[in-house]
Design an enzyme around this catalytic site. Structure first.
Site, short mmCIF file in Angstrom:
data_model
loop_
_atom_site.label_atom_id
_atom_site.label_comp_id
_atom_site.label_asym_id
_atom_site.label_seq_id
_atom_site.Cartn_x
_atom_site.Cartn_y
_atom_site.Cartn_z
N HIS A 1 2.09 20.94 -23.89
CA HIS A 1 3.11 21.89 -24.33
C HIS A 1 2.52 23.30 -24.36
CE1 HIS A 1 1.04 21.10 -28.11
NE2 HIS A 1 1.69 22.08 -28.72
N HIS B 1 1.96 25.80 -26.47
CA HIS B 1 1.30 26.55 -27.55
C HIS B 1 -0.09 27.03 -27.12
CE1 HIS B 1 4.00 24.71 -30.91
NE2 HIS B 1 4.52 25.81 -30.37
N ASP C 1 -3.00 27.23 -28.46
CA ASP C 1 -4.21 26.42 -28.67
C ASP C 1 -4.31 25.26 -27.66
OD1 ASP C 1 -1.98 25.36 -30.22
OD2 ASP C 1 -3.39 23.97 -31.16
N HIS C 2 -3.32 25.15 -26.77
CA HIS C 2 -3.34 24.12 -25.72
C HIS C 2 -3.42 24.72 -24.31
CE1 HIS C 2 -2.19 20.87 -28.60
NE2 HIS C 2 -1.90 21.96 -29.29
N HIS D 1 8.20 18.52 -31.47
CA HIS D 1 7.29 19.61 -31.88
C HIS D 1 7.69 20.88 -31.14
CE1 HIS D 1 3.60 21.68 -32.97
NE2 HIS D 1 3.23 21.77 -31.72
N ASP E 1 0.63 17.42 -29.55
CA ASP E 1 0.96 17.56 -30.97
C ASP E 1 2.21 16.76 -31.34
OD1 ASP E 1 -1.15 19.31 -31.05
OD2 ASP E 1 0.04 21.11 -31.39
N HIS F 1 -5.34 17.22 -32.46
CA HIS F 1 -5.90 17.85 -33.66
C HIS F 1 -6.55 16.81 -34.57
CE1 HIS F 1 -4.21 21.97 -33.27
NE2 HIS F 1 -3.22 21.36 -32.63
FE FE Z 1 -1.72 22.34 -31.34
ZN ZN Z 2 1.46 22.74 -30.80
#
Ligand code: FE
Ligand code: ZN
Length: 256
Positions: A54, A56, A58-59, A113, A136, A174
Protein backbone atom coordinates in the site's frame (compact mmCIF):
# COMPACT_ATOMS: atom_id res chain seq x y z
CA UNK A 1 13.17 -18.61 -1.85
CA UNK A 2 14.87 -17.37 1.31
CA UNK A 3 13.20 -14.60 3.29
CA UNK A 4 15.25 -11.95 5.07
CA UNK A 5 13.54 -9.72 7.61
CA UNK A 6 15.00 -6.20 7.80
CA UNK A 7 14.08 -4.07 10.84
CA UNK A 8 13.82 -0.36 10.01
CA UNK A 9 12.69 2.94 11.58
CA UNK A 10 11.22 2.28 15.05
CA UNK A 11 9.03 -0.74 14.34
CA UNK A 12 8.86 -1.45 10.59
CA UNK A 13 9.96 -4.62 8.83
CA UNK A 14 10.94 -4.83 5.16
CA UNK A 15 11.33 -8.26 3.56
CA UNK A 16 13.90 -9.35 1.00
CA UNK A 17 13.10 -12.50 -0.99
CA UNK A 18 16.30 -14.11 -2.22
CA UNK A 19 16.82 -16.72 -4.91
CA UNK A 20 20.46 -17.80 -4.37
CA UNK A 21 20.58 -19.86 -7.56
CA UNK A 22 19.91 -16.84 -9.74
CA UNK A 23 21.53 -14.32 -7.34
CA UNK A 24 18.29 -12.42 -7.63
CA UNK A 25 16.10 -10.68 -5.07
CA UNK A 26 12.76 -8.97 -4.61
CA UNK A 27 11.86 -6.60 -1.78
CA UNK A 28 8.51 -6.07 -0.11
CA UNK A 29 7.56 -2.61 1.20
CA UNK A 30 10.96 -0.85 1.24
CA UNK A 31 10.19 2.24 3.31
CA UNK A 32 13.87 3.18 3.03
CA UNK A 33 16.59 2.12 0.59
CA UNK A 34 19.67 1.83 2.82
CA UNK A 35 18.86 -1.39 4.74
CA UNK A 36 17.74 -3.03 1.48
CA UNK A 37 20.90 -2.01 -0.38
CA UNK A 38 23.05 -3.33 2.48
CA UNK A 39 21.20 -6.65 2.42
CA UNK A 40 21.47 -6.95 -1.39
CA UNK A 41 25.20 -6.20 -1.21
CA UNK A 42 25.76 -8.87 1.44
CA UNK A 43 23.89 -11.38 -0.77
CA UNK A 44 25.55 -10.16 -4.00
CA UNK A 45 22.03 -10.17 -5.42
CA UNK A 46 20.41 -8.19 -8.19
CA UNK A 47 17.05 -6.54 -7.42
CA UNK A 48 14.42 -7.67 -9.95
CA UNK A 49 11.16 -6.65 -8.27
CA UNK A 50 9.73 -4.23 -5.70
CA UNK A 51 6.41 -5.46 -4.29
CA UNK A 52 4.28 -2.85 -2.53
CA UNK A 53 1.26 -3.58 -0.33
CA UNK A 54 0.00 0.00 0.00
CA UNK A 55 1.00 3.61 -0.59
CA UNK A 56 2.03 4.77 2.90
CA UNK A 57 5.46 6.39 3.11
CA UNK A 58 6.91 3.83 5.52
CA UNK A 59 6.26 1.20 2.80
CA UNK A 60 7.30 3.10 -0.37
CA UNK A 61 9.88 5.67 0.80
CA UNK A 62 12.88 3.70 -0.51
CA UNK A 63 11.62 2.99 -4.03
CA UNK A 64 13.18 5.98 -5.83
CA UNK A 65 16.68 5.35 -4.52
CA UNK A 66 16.43 1.61 -5.16
CA UNK A 67 15.46 2.34 -8.78
CA UNK A 68 18.55 4.54 -9.14
CA UNK A 69 20.73 1.56 -8.18
CA UNK A 70 18.59 -1.07 -9.97
CA UNK A 71 16.80 0.74 -12.83
CA UNK A 72 15.50 -2.52 -14.32
CA UNK A 73 13.58 -3.48 -11.14
CA UNK A 74 9.82 -3.66 -11.70
CA UNK A 75 7.53 -1.95 -9.18
CA UNK A 76 4.28 -3.79 -8.40
CA UNK A 77 1.33 -2.43 -6.43
CA UNK A 78 -2.45 -2.43 -6.23
CA UNK A 79 -4.51 -1.16 -9.16
CA UNK A 80 -6.41 1.13 -6.78
CA UNK A 81 -3.11 2.73 -5.67
CA UNK A 82 -2.42 4.07 -9.17
CA UNK A 83 -0.75 7.48 -8.81
CA UNK A 84 0.19 6.88 -5.17
CA UNK A 85 3.22 4.56 -5.53
CA UNK A 86 6.46 6.03 -7.00
CA UNK A 87 7.64 4.20 -10.13
CA UNK A 88 4.71 1.77 -10.19
CA UNK A 89 4.62 -0.23 -13.44
CA UNK A 90 2.24 -3.10 -12.64
CA UNK A 91 -1.31 -2.56 -11.36
CA UNK A 92 -2.49 -5.69 -9.53
CA UNK A 93 -5.98 -6.91 -8.79
CA UNK A 94 -7.42 -9.79 -6.76
CA UNK A 95 -6.30 -13.10 -8.28
CA UNK A 96 -3.38 -11.68 -10.29
CA UNK A 97 -0.10 -13.56 -9.98
CA UNK A 98 3.47 -12.44 -9.45
CA UNK A 99 6.27 -14.95 -10.03
CA UNK A 100 9.62 -14.80 -8.26
CA UNK A 101 11.99 -17.66 -9.10
CA UNK A 102 10.18 -20.95 -8.52
CA UNK A 103 7.37 -19.44 -6.40
CA UNK A 104 4.28 -17.58 -7.58
CA UNK A 105 2.30 -15.22 -5.35
CA UNK A 106 -1.43 -14.76 -5.62
CA UNK A 107 -2.68 -11.23 -5.06
CA UNK A 108 -5.37 -10.69 -2.43
CA UNK A 109 -7.27 -7.39 -2.49
CA UNK A 110 -7.54 -6.45 1.20
CA UNK A 111 -8.88 -2.90 1.58
CA UNK A 112 -9.53 -1.43 5.04
CA UNK A 113 -6.29 0.09 6.33
CA UNK A 114 -6.20 1.86 2.95
CA UNK A 115 -8.54 1.51 -0.03
CA UNK A 116 -5.85 0.16 -2.38
CA UNK A 117 -4.21 -2.34 -0.01
CA UNK A 118 -3.15 -5.72 -1.41
CA UNK A 119 -1.37 -8.76 0.06
CA UNK A 120 0.98 -11.25 -1.60
CA UNK A 121 0.27 -14.91 -0.83
CA UNK A 122 2.73 -17.61 -1.87
CA UNK A 123 0.86 -20.94 -1.51
CA UNK A 124 2.68 -23.84 0.10
CA UNK A 125 4.55 -26.28 -2.12
CA UNK A 126 5.39 -29.90 -1.39
CA UNK A 127 8.45 -28.88 0.62
CA UNK A 128 7.84 -25.24 1.55
CA UNK A 129 5.35 -23.46 3.79
CA UNK A 130 2.91 -20.91 2.44
CA UNK A 131 3.96 -17.30 3.01
CA UNK A 132 1.71 -14.24 3.33
CA UNK A 133 2.99 -10.67 3.10
CA UNK A 134 0.07 -8.60 4.31
CA UNK A 135 1.50 -5.10 4.96
CA UNK A 136 -0.59 -3.25 7.52
CA UNK A 137 -3.74 -5.39 7.20
CA UNK A 138 -3.14 -8.15 9.75
CA UNK A 139 -0.63 -7.71 12.55
CA UNK A 140 0.47 -10.34 15.05
CA UNK A 141 -2.26 -10.06 17.68
CA UNK A 142 -3.90 -7.09 15.95
CA UNK A 143 -4.77 -5.39 12.67
CA UNK A 144 -4.18 -2.09 10.90
CA UNK A 145 -6.09 1.05 11.75
CA UNK A 146 -8.93 2.00 9.41
CA UNK A 147 -7.27 5.00 7.77
CA UNK A 148 -9.43 4.88 4.65
CA UNK A 149 -11.76 1.89 4.75
CA UNK A 150 -14.82 0.77 6.74
CA UNK A 151 -15.21 -1.96 9.37
CA UNK A 152 -17.17 -4.07 6.85
CA UNK A 153 -14.37 -3.81 4.29
CA UNK A 154 -11.74 -4.77 6.86
CA UNK A 155 -13.77 -7.75 8.12
CA UNK A 156 -14.09 -8.98 4.51
CA UNK A 157 -10.34 -8.55 4.00
CA UNK A 158 -9.41 -10.25 7.27
CA UNK A 159 -11.85 -13.09 6.42
CA UNK A 160 -9.87 -13.82 3.26
CA UNK A 161 -6.69 -13.98 5.32
CA UNK A 162 -8.31 -16.11 8.04
CA UNK A 163 -9.39 -18.64 5.40
CA UNK A 164 -5.81 -19.33 4.27
CA UNK A 165 -4.29 -22.68 5.33
CA UNK A 166 -3.49 -22.74 9.07
CA UNK A 167 0.30 -23.33 8.73
CA UNK A 168 0.76 -20.30 6.43
CA UNK A 169 3.44 -18.00 7.81
CA UNK A 170 2.42 -14.35 8.11
CA UNK A 171 4.96 -11.56 7.61
CA UNK A 172 3.47 -8.38 9.08
CA UNK A 173 5.07 -5.00 8.34
CA UNK A 174 5.29 -3.74 11.95
CA UNK A 175 6.46 -5.03 15.33
CA UNK A 176 3.32 -4.20 17.30
CA UNK A 177 2.80 -7.65 18.80
CA UNK A 178 3.35 -6.99 22.51
CA UNK A 179 1.06 -3.96 22.66
CA UNK A 180 -1.54 -5.80 20.58
CA UNK A 181 -1.58 -8.77 22.94
CA UNK A 182 -1.79 -6.52 26.02
CA UNK A 183 -4.93 -5.06 24.46
CA UNK A 184 -6.23 -8.50 23.48
CA UNK A 185 -5.97 -9.62 27.10
CA UNK A 186 -8.36 -6.85 28.18
CA UNK A 187 -11.16 -8.10 25.89
CA UNK A 188 -10.50 -11.86 25.63
CA UNK A 189 -10.10 -12.73 29.29
CA UNK A 190 -10.20 -16.52 29.66
CA UNK A 191 -8.18 -17.34 26.56
CA UNK A 192 -5.42 -19.72 27.71
CA UNK A 193 -3.68 -19.64 24.30
CA UNK A 194 -3.49 -15.86 24.57
CA UNK A 195 -1.91 -16.06 28.05
CA UNK A 196 0.74 -18.47 26.80
CA UNK A 197 1.47 -16.35 23.76
CA UNK A 198 1.73 -13.14 25.76
CA UNK A 199 4.31 -14.72 28.09
CA UNK A 200 6.33 -15.94 25.08
CA UNK A 201 6.17 -12.58 23.31
CA UNK A 202 7.30 -10.72 26.45
CA UNK A 203 10.36 -12.96 26.57
CA UNK A 204 11.12 -12.61 22.84
CA UNK A 205 10.91 -8.83 23.04
CA UNK A 206 13.07 -8.68 26.16
CA UNK A 207 15.71 -10.45 24.08
CA UNK A 208 15.20 -7.87 21.31
CA UNK A 209 14.10 -10.51 18.80
CA UNK A 210 11.29 -10.14 16.23
CA UNK A 211 7.91 -11.81 16.83
CA UNK A 212 7.44 -12.04 13.04
CA UNK A 213 6.59 -14.26 11.23
CA UNK A 214 3.45 -15.40 12.95
CA UNK A 215 1.09 -18.06 11.53
CA UNK A 216 -2.59 -18.15 10.60
CA UNK A 217 -3.28 -20.90 13.17
CA UNK A 218 -1.86 -18.87 16.06
CA UNK A 219 -3.68 -15.70 14.97
CA UNK A 220 -7.01 -17.53 14.82
CA UNK A 221 -6.52 -18.63 18.43
CA UNK A 222 -5.27 -15.37 19.93
CA UNK A 223 -5.96 -12.33 17.72
CA UNK A 224 -9.26 -10.64 18.66
CA UNK A 225 -9.40 -9.03 15.21
CA UNK A 226 -9.85 -12.51 13.69
CA UNK A 227 -12.36 -13.56 16.37
CA UNK A 228 -15.28 -11.23 15.61
CA UNK A 229 -17.68 -14.22 15.49
CA UNK A 230 -16.60 -15.65 18.86
CA UNK A 231 -19.67 -15.44 21.16
CA UNK A 232 -17.64 -14.68 24.31
CA UNK A 233 -15.80 -11.86 22.58
CA UNK A 234 -19.04 -10.47 21.14
CA UNK A 235 -20.49 -10.47 24.63
CA UNK A 236 -17.38 -8.82 26.10
CA UNK A 237 -17.78 -5.80 23.78
CA UNK A 238 -21.59 -5.86 24.01
CA UNK A 239 -22.06 -6.40 20.27
CA UNK A 240 -24.43 -8.66 18.35
CA UNK A 241 -22.83 -9.30 14.99
CA UNK A 242 -19.40 -9.67 13.44
CA UNK A 243 -19.02 -6.19 11.99
CA UNK A 244 -20.25 -4.46 15.12
CA UNK A 245 -17.88 -6.59 17.19
CA UNK A 246 -14.97 -5.72 14.93
CA UNK A 247 -15.85 -2.02 14.93
CA UNK A 248 -16.06 -1.90 18.74
CA UNK A 249 -12.74 -3.74 19.11
CA UNK A 250 -11.07 -1.41 16.60
CA UNK A 251 -12.44 1.65 18.39
CA UNK A 252 -11.27 0.37 21.79
CA UNK A 253 -7.82 -0.46 20.43
CA UNK A 254 -7.51 3.03 18.89
CA UNK A 255 -7.91 4.42 22.45
CA UNK A 256 -5.71 1.82 24.17
FE1 FE B 1 2.96 0.91 7.95
ZN1 ZN C 1 0.19 1.79 6.49
Amino acid sequence: MEIHLLPAFTDNYFFVLHDPQRQSAAVIDPGAAQPVLACLASLSANLEAILITHHHHDHVGGISQLLKEFPQAIVYGGAADRGRIPGQQVYLQEGDRVTFGDRTAEVLFVPGHTLGHIAYYFPATEHKLGELFCGDTLFAGGCGRLKEGSPAQMVASLSKIRDLPAPTRVWCAHEYTLKNLLFAQTVDRDNADLEVRLAEVKQIRQQGRPTIPTAIALEKLTNPFLRWDNPKLQQAVNAHDSIQTFARLRGMKDQF
